[in-house]
Design an enzyme around this catalytic site. Structure first.
Site, short mmCIF file in Angstrom:
data_model
loop_
_atom_site.label_atom_id
_atom_site.label_comp_id
_atom_site.label_asym_id
_atom_site.label_seq_id
_atom_site.Cartn_x
_atom_site.Cartn_y
_atom_site.Cartn_z
N ASP A 91 78.44 -0.30 52.28
CA ASP A 91 77.01 -0.40 51.96
C ASP A 91 76.20 -0.87 53.17
O ASP A 91 75.04 -0.47 53.35
CB ASP A 91 76.79 -1.35 50.78
CG ASP A 91 77.23 -0.73 49.45
OD1 ASP A 91 77.38 0.50 49.38
OD2 ASP A 91 77.42 -1.49 48.48
N ASP A 144 93.10 -0.77 59.52
CA ASP A 144 92.84 -0.49 60.95
C ASP A 144 93.29 0.93 61.30
O ASP A 144 94.42 1.13 61.63
CB ASP A 144 93.60 -1.52 61.81
CG ASP A 144 93.32 -1.34 63.29
OD1 ASP A 144 92.36 -0.64 63.64
OD2 ASP A 144 94.09 -1.91 64.09
N ASP A 197 83.58 -2.38 50.03
CA ASP A 197 82.32 -2.01 49.37
C ASP A 197 81.13 -2.54 50.17
O ASP A 197 80.19 -1.79 50.50
CB ASP A 197 82.32 -2.61 47.95
CG ASP A 197 81.22 -2.05 47.08
OD1 ASP A 197 80.56 -1.07 47.48
OD2 ASP A 197 81.00 -2.60 45.98
N GLU A 213 92.19 5.10 70.18
CA GLU A 213 91.62 3.75 70.43
C GLU A 213 92.74 2.76 70.67
O GLU A 213 92.63 1.86 71.51
CB GLU A 213 90.79 3.30 69.22
CG GLU A 213 90.02 1.99 69.44
CD GLU A 213 90.77 0.71 69.06
OE1 GLU A 213 90.24 -0.38 69.30
OE2 GLU A 213 91.90 0.80 68.53
N GLU A 214 93.83 2.93 69.92
CA GLU A 214 94.92 1.95 70.00
C GLU A 214 95.65 1.99 71.35
O GLU A 214 96.44 1.10 71.65
CB GLU A 214 95.91 2.17 68.84
CG GLU A 214 95.30 1.97 67.44
CD GLU A 214 94.93 0.51 67.13
OE1 GLU A 214 95.05 -0.34 68.03
OE2 GLU A 214 94.51 0.25 65.98
N ASP A 239 73.58 3.19 47.17
CA ASP A 239 74.81 2.42 47.00
C ASP A 239 75.96 3.37 47.31
O ASP A 239 76.09 4.42 46.68
CB ASP A 239 74.88 1.94 45.55
CG ASP A 239 76.11 1.11 45.28
OD1 ASP A 239 76.82 0.74 46.24
OD2 ASP A 239 76.36 0.84 44.09
N ILE A 240 76.76 3.02 48.29
CA ILE A 240 77.91 3.88 48.61
C ILE A 240 79.01 3.60 47.59
O ILE A 240 79.45 2.46 47.44
CB ILE A 240 78.42 3.58 50.05
CG1 ILE A 240 77.32 3.87 51.08
CG2 ILE A 240 79.68 4.38 50.35
CD1 ILE A 240 76.83 5.29 51.12
N1 DTR Z 1 90.42 -3.26 68.38
C1 DTR Z 1 90.97 -3.49 67.08
C2 DTR Z 1 91.11 -4.85 66.59
C3 DTR Z 1 90.08 -5.88 66.92
C4 DTR Z 1 90.35 -7.11 67.35
N2 DTR Z 1 89.22 -7.82 67.52
C5 DTR Z 1 88.16 -7.05 67.21
C6 DTR Z 1 86.82 -7.32 67.18
C7 DTR Z 1 85.94 -6.32 66.81
C8 DTR Z 1 86.42 -5.08 66.43
C9 DTR Z 1 87.77 -4.79 66.44
C10 DTR Z 1 88.65 -5.80 66.82
C11 DTR Z 1 92.19 -2.64 66.89
O1 DTR Z 1 91.98 -1.46 66.71
O2 DTR Z 1 93.34 -3.10 66.94
ZN ZN Z 2 94.32 -1.67 65.99
ZN ZN Z 3 91.07 -0.86 65.16
#
Ligand code: DTR
Ligand code: ZN
Ligand code: ZN
Ligand code: CA
Length: 456
Positions: free
Chosen positions: A324, A155, A320, A189-190, A61-62
């Site tokens: 997990d 996010d 949670d 990533e953004e 369990d995390i």
């Molecule tokens: N890429 C993400 C947000 C995002 C939107 N739809 C999905 C589906 C599956 C994973 C992520 C996402 C972001 O970083 O804004």
């Molecule tokens: Zn994002």
């Molecule tokens: Zn994201």
């Protein structure tokens, strides 16, 4: 059923149940048991016994409090650095340093990979858990950068903290996985998955081929959550769905996610991918609120990409469960028994194939195999025929789904079909009655099924 086989299935069931009942699974149970396949006495079928030692460990369990503590650190880092952890800002590098220090202290081998984009240095952090079969890598990843507008706690502090705490749990358990475990935190990533693209592009082909699967965790603590499992590789999807089924939480498939996060670069080079997403700026429907709770007509995450994506913007329950589910997937996939040489199920009884007539079948009963059929199921076929182009051949799974092995052909005038076909049968339960279905669709030449076999 032999004692050996019945014991094995009982222990596997209890291991799954313990993993699913996360609140009960404190600590670890290690059980050494024997994996063996049943010898069957059915006539015309042959089974080779092949015992091997396998260790099944209960999934931990995390502790969500630990995951939240990482989020609190990300929030403090943002507070101290202009409210953001975005690419190119001091808060990003401070986030990398925090995660790296935790992993170094836990015995991981960490690698900081740098790249340049939008005029600034970016960083990916890769952490390898020493050991496991280096040619079979299970990888989990999450982007660590936020947008510039805010601290990016859901996010994607959430996914970053979830995989970090799972990695730390691997260390606490002293896990000795059969496969090699790797975790990745992606930069930028953004800005278009720059970091994960850079990692994959710079991974030699031979190294890519060693990654059995990549699981992505981008937003796993959404405040008005849904549970969306990526609909991609069936096995990776199935493992995450199993976790949620075990805790009685319904899931939906995530198809929108295609190309929208760091799994995309992996998928694009042919690596199997999966992942979890608890929703962003999409609206929760009434039906979804009924099944998951929360508020219909509102975003899963109303603070998506906004300054209010703070440590208050988290559902502890979603975080949670999400964390997990990561541990469940890593334990399940990482400790899977390596493929053993196959057990053969064969039918050697002759079956005449009527000329230009109805299809005939020959059956093979598979028993004593745990789980699903292999992704590369070997189907050995031996058909005597004086013009094999007449023949259409299918494999029929126990549930009735059919897999075309061979089409007819007016030009293939050779005798006999003596060959082995490879079928991706990984979505089929292994045990049950499998059939070879053969039809002769042209007049004059005839023949019979001499024998056929399945190798599991
Ligand atoms: N890429 C993400 C947000 C995002 C939107 N739809 C999905 C589906 C599956 C994973 C992520 C996402 C972001 O970083 O804004
Ligand atoms: Zn994002
Ligand atoms: Zn994201
Ligand atoms: Ca014929």
């Amino acid at each position: 059923m032999s004692q050996r086989a019945s014991r094995r299935s009982r222990v596997l069931r209890s291991a799954v149940a313990t993993g699913a009942a996360a609140t009960l699974a404190a600590g670890f149970l290690a059980t050494t048991l024997a994996a063996g396949f049943l010898a069957t006495t059915a006539s015309a079928q042959v089974t080779q016994a092949r015992p091997a030692a396998v260790t099944v460990q209960a999934v931990p369990d995390i502790p969500v409090a630990n995951v939240k503590a990482h989020l609190a650190q990300f929030q403090s880092i943002a507070n101290a650095n202009g409210g953001t952890r975005a690419h190119g800002r001091a808060g990003y590098k401070a986030s990398v340093d925090y995660v790296k220090a935790k992993l170094d202290g836990a015995g991981f081998t960490t690698t900081l990979q740098t790249f340049t984009t939008s005029g600034a240095t970016g960083y990916n952090l890769i952490a390898d858990w020493p050991g496991g079969d280096a040619s079979h890598v299970i990888m989990a990843g999450a982007h660590l950068d936020s947008v510039t507008a805010g601290p990016g706690i859901n996010d994607n502090g959430s996914g970053s903290a979830g995989i970090l705490e799972t990695a730390l749990a691997v260390s606490r358990a002293g896990l000795q996985p059969t496969k090699h475990l790797r975790f990745g935190w992606w930069g930028a990533e953004e800005l278009g998955m720059i970091g994960s693209k850079y990692y994959v592009n710079n991974l030699p082909t031979a190294e890519r081929a060693k990654i059995d699967g990549y699981l992505n965790f981008d937003m796993i603590g959404s405040p008005n959550p849904g549970y969306f499992v990526y609909d991609d590789d069936p096995k990776l999807e199935g493992v995450l769905k199993n976790y949620f089924a075990g805790v009685g939480v319904p899931t939906e498939i995530e198809t929108n996610g295609d190309g929208r996060s760091d799994h995309a670069p992996f998928k694009n080079v042919g690596i199997k991918v999966g992942g979890l997403y608890t929703g962003g700026d999409e609206i929760k429907t009434a039906a979804q609120a009924t099944k998951w709770g929360g508020t219909a007509g509102q975003d899963f995450d109303a603070c998506y990409h906004a300054s209010c994506d703070t440590s208050a913007n988290i559902s502890d329950t979603a975080l949670d469960r999400g964390s997990d589910s990561i541990a469940y997937a890593i334990w399940t996939l990482g400790t899977e028994a390596p493929p053993l040489p196959g057990t053969v199920f064969e039918n050697t009884a002759d079956v005449q194939i009527p000329d230009n007539g109805a299809a005939v079948t020959s059956s093979v009963t598979v028993s004593g195999v745990t789980g699903n059929a292999p992704a590369a199921l070997q189907v050995g076929v031996d058909i005597k025929h004086t013009y094999r182009g007449d023949l259409v051949i299918d494999l029929v799974a126990p549930d009735g789904s059919t897999y075309r092995l061979k089409n007819s052909s007016t030009s293939d005038s050779a005798d006999n079909v003596v060959t082995t076909y490879t079928v991706n049968a990984s979505s089929e339960v292994a045990n049950g009655v499998w059939k070879l279905k053969v039809q002769d669709i042209a007049a004059q030449d005839t023949g019979y099924i001499n024998s056929w076999k399945l190798t599991f």
